[in-house]
Scaffold this active site. Structure first.
Site, mmCIF file in Angstrom:
data_model
loop_
_atom_site.group_PDB
_atom_site.id
_atom_site.type_symbol
_atom_site.label_atom_id
_atom_site.label_comp_id
_atom_site.label_asym_id
_atom_site.label_seq_id
_atom_site.Cartn_x
_atom_site.Cartn_y
_atom_site.Cartn_z
ATOM 1 N N GLU A 83 0.855 -1.193 0.000
ATOM 2 C CA GLU A 83 0.000 0.000 0.000
ATOM 3 C C GLU A 83 0.885 1.236 0.000
ATOM 4 O OE1 GLU A 83 -3.026 0.178 3.059
ATOM 5 O OE2 GLU A 83 -2.836 2.357 3.208
ATOM 6 N N GLU B 87 -2.770 11.742 2.692
ATOM 7 C CA GLU B 87 -3.581 11.173 3.772
ATOM 8 C C GLU B 87 -3.519 12.113 4.962
ATOM 9 O OE1 GLU B 87 -4.496 6.817 5.702
ATOM 10 O OE2 GLU B 87 -2.408 7.308 5.252
#
Length: 355
Positions: free
Chosen positions: A243, A248
């Site tokens: 990932e 974010e």
């Protein structure tokens, strides 16, 4: 009659003896197929190379010629994490990492377990080219040729609180911007709704520069992201698929962007993460970039480098990944939601992927 036959037999025996002797005269010499390769020569011709452009014309194409006496096959490590094994010593290869990059190549010629090796370095220019983008210029639902809605109940991952829907109330393209709106409302099994888009099955890629222009939502408990998962997640699961989190942020920690990488043994609270302060990230658009290559992944905000991850073949970041855009609420990292939260919108102006 007997004497005549005896002479014939004697001639035949002598001839056979001479034939066997002649045939065995080279028995001490190794057969050609068992000889070790020697005189290995490697030619790497960068397409378009000239005095003015010594690293090529920007296509990244290199023509290789490998030759060695007695060789039956060749193996070449191309310096970018890839290896080719060939029986024909002439072939072309295209490097894809943008910029002028230097690669150290290792070449071996083989014959029946015996080999000879050499090495060389080349610098190859690859001009950056746009290979995929969504400019979000057409009002309405997101482009179905590029994105798939994920429709989930709350708690599907990370103990998140929202129901993901495909309703225009939650996800819409409007005024040249993708808008994902999280709303506090009773819906399905939860108290919040929002949107999640994935390019899985429609676009994935290995290596490149991902550029995102976005404005973040506001509110404690919000958790927006633009990130990537390995396309083999269906067969190997997470975190084996890998990932890469590019953009974010969580509302309880305003004006901070996190870029993280998750892999086996380094998932969850991964040590592979970097952060940067992004003032006014919820009132102004900023540009979030990941430069992903075989040797590293570099993260930038507004062209400022703040984290470099050293990539290698021991990590799962050397194969196809796909894109995800989502806006979660609460969950293991978003935390409790402000009781006064009613709604907020995550806006994405564009997402561009360069080779």
């Amino acid at each position: 009659m007997k004497k005549y036959l005896s002479r014939i037999n004697l001639v035949i025996v002598l001839n056979c003896f001479l034939f066997i002797s002649c045939s065995g005269s080279n028995s001490d010499e190794p057969a050609a197929e068992n000889k070790a390769p020697e005189n290995l020569k490697v030619t790497a011709t960068i397409v378009g190379a000239s005095v003015q452009n010594p690293n090529g014309d920007g296509t990244g194409v290199v023509n290789f010629t490998l030759s060695a006496a007695n060789a039956t096959s060749y193996k070449i490590t191309l310096g970018n994490g890839e290896t080719k094994e060939v029986t024909n010593g002439s072939f072309s290869y295209t490097y894809t990492a943008s910029g002028a990059n230097t690669y150290v190549l290792y070449v071996s010629a083989y014959n029946a377990g015996k080999f000879v090796s050499t090495s060389l370095s080349i610098t190859v220019l690859v001009e950056s080219k746009l290979i995929w983008s969504d400019e979000f210029n057409t009002d309405g639902a997101p482009d179905a040729s590029k994105w798939t809605f994920q429709i989930w109940d709350p708690g599907n991952v990370n103990s998140e609180l929202q129901s993901y829907t495909n309703r225009p109330e939650n996800t819409i393209v409007q005024g040249g911007v993708l808008k994902i709106k999280a709303i506090r409302e009773k819906y399905g099994k939860g108290d919040f709704t929002s949107g999640r888009l994935e390019s899985n099955g429609k676009f994935d890629f290995t290596y490149g520069k991902i550029v995102i222009r976005a404005k973040l939502p506001t509110g404690v408990g919000t958790w927006p992201a633009v990130w990537m998962l390995g396309s083999n997640i269906g067969s190997v699961g997470w975190p084996a698929c890998g990932e890469v989190d590019i953009l974010e942020s969580v509302g309880k920690e305003m004006n901070v962007n996190h870029s993280s990488l998750h892999s086996p043994g380094r998932s969850g609270a991964t040590p592979d993460t970097g952060t940067i302060n992004v003032p006014n990230d919820n009132t102004e658009f900023h540009i979030y970039t990941a430069d992903w290559r075989a040797g590293y992944i570099k993260f930038y905000v507004d062209d400022k480098l703040y984290y470099t991850f050293v990539n290698s073949d021991k990590f799962p970041f050397n194969k196809n990944f796909y894109l995800i855009v989502n806006f979660a609420m609460g969950g293991v990292w978003g935390g409790p939601v402000d009781p006064n939260f009613t709604s907020s919108t995550f806006e994405v102006d564009y997402i561009r992927v360069y080779n």
